[in-house]
Design a protein around this motif. Sequence first.
Motif: not given
Length: 389
Positions: A67, A282, A284, A300-302, A304-305, A319
């Motif tokens: 990740k 939101n 994620d 997917f992780d916070p 990543h954005f 992303l």
Amino acid sequence: MTIRRRVPHSFIRRHGIEVAILIVCCCLWIVYISVHEPHIKRSVLTSLGWEPESIRNKVPPILAQVKYDVDAYIHSKFDNSCYVPNADDLSQRTLVEKKVLKQRGCEQRLPQAILTGVRNCGLSRVLQFLRFHPYVEMRADLIPLELFSGSYDKNLELYRKQMPFTTEKQMTIERTPEYFVTPHDVPKRIHDEISPRIKIIAVICDPVKRAISDYVQAKARGEDEETKTFEETVLEQEKWGNVNHLNAIIDSSIYFKHFLRWVHYFPQEQFHLIDGRELLDNPDIALGQLEEFLGLPSFFDPSHFERGKKKNANSPYCLTFPQRVCIKPSKIKPRRRPEVDDITKQKLYEFFAPYDKSLSDMFKKPFSWSGRLDEEGNLAKYEEELGRH
């Protein structure tokens, strides 16, 4: 007294060769189907009630470094997949050699999930983000409605041949927004021809803002008279003030009407509704809920954005891992959004309100636009949509 059973010697003598040939042919056919046409075998098993286990039960959880570390991600995504990535753009890839395809069990499978909904609500955002999940392969550029058009008949194989190659540990998802509204027999065909257990992801959004965006795009494509205003398009001319429910822009925003066709063939637990606003605010969380629905390991992780424009708190998210992806602008020359008066907006929200409430009650899901009208039925503060969908 002993009873002797007579063996039908005469039948064996007469038809033994034919029976033996028939048995051998059946065995060869079963072997051929199992090796060369496994998708047919799966269709037969599915019709008998067998269903493959979810992807999450076939693969281990995604490791933490996958990740955050690009090299670890590439190994996880592509080491046993059917494609070789482009180092400069991971969304671009080439098919591995035919020998490797066979070794890895790569096939063009019918989709296990379909991404549908209405235009201008966020379908592209889901597609461009979800395709980076290590266990997902997606196809978006299908021949429009080829499978479900009037010329369908025997085109299921053509449809399957448009799918990406996947292994048994990957999920095939295709995206065609037109399915949600037309043709009317799409839900039945998907149920009967693809799978009665397919999962359906539907992206919807504020019906009034979506209608305005649809109008702007129709103007840009030259599909409407240049002199027609938005009000003249969505309101009846003879009965000024009534919403023209027969207009295509309005009809596409009556989500509950179209869902009724789908729930006739599929149970509600096979649907996952995404409010387009969730993808803006939101992403994620929205994608995490989608992973859970599809039975995929969490990826997917916070982190990543991030906002596309860091200095603009209202800018749509991009992303950032495993590579930066922001939603591409439409190829159609943008037009200025019309200045729609509050009276027209209020009429439209009042028109859509009972349909949206029925849909919300059906799926036990509140929508971000539900509070547009206050308790007295007046239009509450109206904000312009953030970013492009």
